[in-house]
Design a protein around this motif. Structure first.
Motif, short mmCIF file in Angstrom:
data_model
loop_
_atom_site.label_atom_id
_atom_site.label_comp_id
_atom_site.label_asym_id
_atom_site.label_seq_id
_atom_site.Cartn_x
_atom_site.Cartn_y
_atom_site.Cartn_z
N LEU A 89 -32.91 -32.15 17.51
CA LEU A 89 -32.35 -33.11 16.58
C LEU A 89 -32.54 -32.59 15.17
O LEU A 89 -33.57 -32.00 14.85
N VAL A 148 -27.01 -33.34 16.72
CA VAL A 148 -27.55 -33.05 18.05
C VAL A 148 -27.20 -31.61 18.37
O VAL A 148 -26.04 -31.22 18.25
N LEU A 168 -27.45 -41.53 20.35
CA LEU A 168 -27.94 -41.51 18.97
C LEU A 168 -27.29 -42.61 18.14
O LEU A 168 -27.96 -43.28 17.35
N PHE A 203 -33.64 -43.08 14.91
CA PHE A 203 -33.42 -41.79 14.25
C PHE A 203 -33.88 -41.85 12.80
O PHE A 203 -34.52 -40.91 12.31
#
Length: 295
Positions: free
Chosen positions: A61, A71, A93, A100
């Motif tokens: 990531l 990604v 995500l 995140f």
């Protein structure tokens, strides 16, 4: 497979034969250790768990130069599943934005976390090769996807080649949309500067396939795998563009080019180009092409 051939010219000419890594993990470790240099992406996490429900691990990531989530998935050779696997994680995500942003806050601080750009999350697939079906598939998709072929040469050289790079939007849509930079040119400077901004936009988008345009508040970035140009909002009667060209390899012309290495500015790049007239756009074409090639 790429047709690129590499030769060592010391003591004659000897071909350096390309090879694949012994294991997928070797590619992953190499890229993660130098991700910002290789991809223009700040590394955040490796083998990131998507939890017991999804039951997967994202290879890498990161956060790119414009604040977009990235990604990264790796395959040693050719693998038809790499794109679908990556798209699965990209969808995960988008459904876990807060998680995140928490990761970004822990790694890079609250200021960076507050500026994450969710309009263009990206998938980067790095593999030994891709099929023509892979290339066709990403061009039909509505996500930002980069296919990057790797090769190792000898013991010390790594080659990366952008096979396909798409933004998930048609080029026509990108050309038609007016972001903050274009609006600032039209509103604050009038038609002449707006036309200059449009000419620059056409020139940069026309450098090749797969150029993605990313709108930020203070600048507009043009990227392949990495940024190669950033156009800032106009200052009085000129546009400032920052390129990924080493100023040491350029004849600096006062009033046209400037070395901004180590100087703070919006966007990315160490060479500043100042544009005031359509003729300046023509003068800058070689610099645009050199920066595009570096990305």
């Amino acid at each position: 497979m790429s047709g690129l051939k590499l030769f060592n010219t010391k003591g004659g000419v000897t071909e350096v034969v390309p090879r694949l890594a012994e294991a997928e993990a070797d590619v992953q470790c190499l890229v993660e250790a130098h991700m910002e240099t290789l991809l223009g992406v700040r590394f955040l996490a490796s083998e990131y768990s998507t939890g017991p429900v999804h039951g997967g691990r994202i290879d890498s990531l990161g956060l790119d130069e414009n604040g977009s989530p990235v990604v990264v998935e790796y395959k040693r050779g050719v693998d038809a599943g790499v794109i679908n696997q990556g798209l699965f994680y990209l969808s995960w995500l988008m459904d876990h934005r807060a998680e995140f942003e928490h990761l970004v806050r822990d790694r890079l601080g609250p200021t960076v976390a507050s500026q994450v750009l969710w309009t263009g999350p990206r998938l980067v697939c790095i593999a030994g090769d891709f099929t023509r079906y892979d290339v066709h598939a990403v061009r039909e998709h509505r996500r930002s996807i980069d296919l990057v072929r790797y090769r190792l040469f000898g013991n010390d050289l790594l080659g990366l080649e952008a096979v396909a790079s798409v933004s998930g939007k048609t080029q026509g849509a990108r050309r038609a949309r007016r972001g903050p930079v274009a609006r600032a040119a039209a509103d604050a400077q009038g038609a002449s500067t707006a036309e200059l901004a449009n000419a620059v936009d056409e020139a940069l988008l026309g450098l090749g396939d797969g150029v993605n345009r990313v709108e930020r508040k203070q600048y507009r970035a043009y990227q392949r795998v990495r940024n190669f140009a950033c156009v800032c909002a106009p200052q009085r009667s000129k546009l400032l563009i920052y390129l990924k060209v080493d100023p040491k390899h350029v004849d600096i012309v006062p009033g046209f080019t400037r070395d901004v290495s180590g100087l703070g500015h919006h966007g990315t790049g160490d060479l500043e180009v100042q544009l005031r007239t359509p003729r300046d756009v023509e003068r800058a074409q070689d610099l645009f092409r050199a920066s595009y090639a570096s990305a």
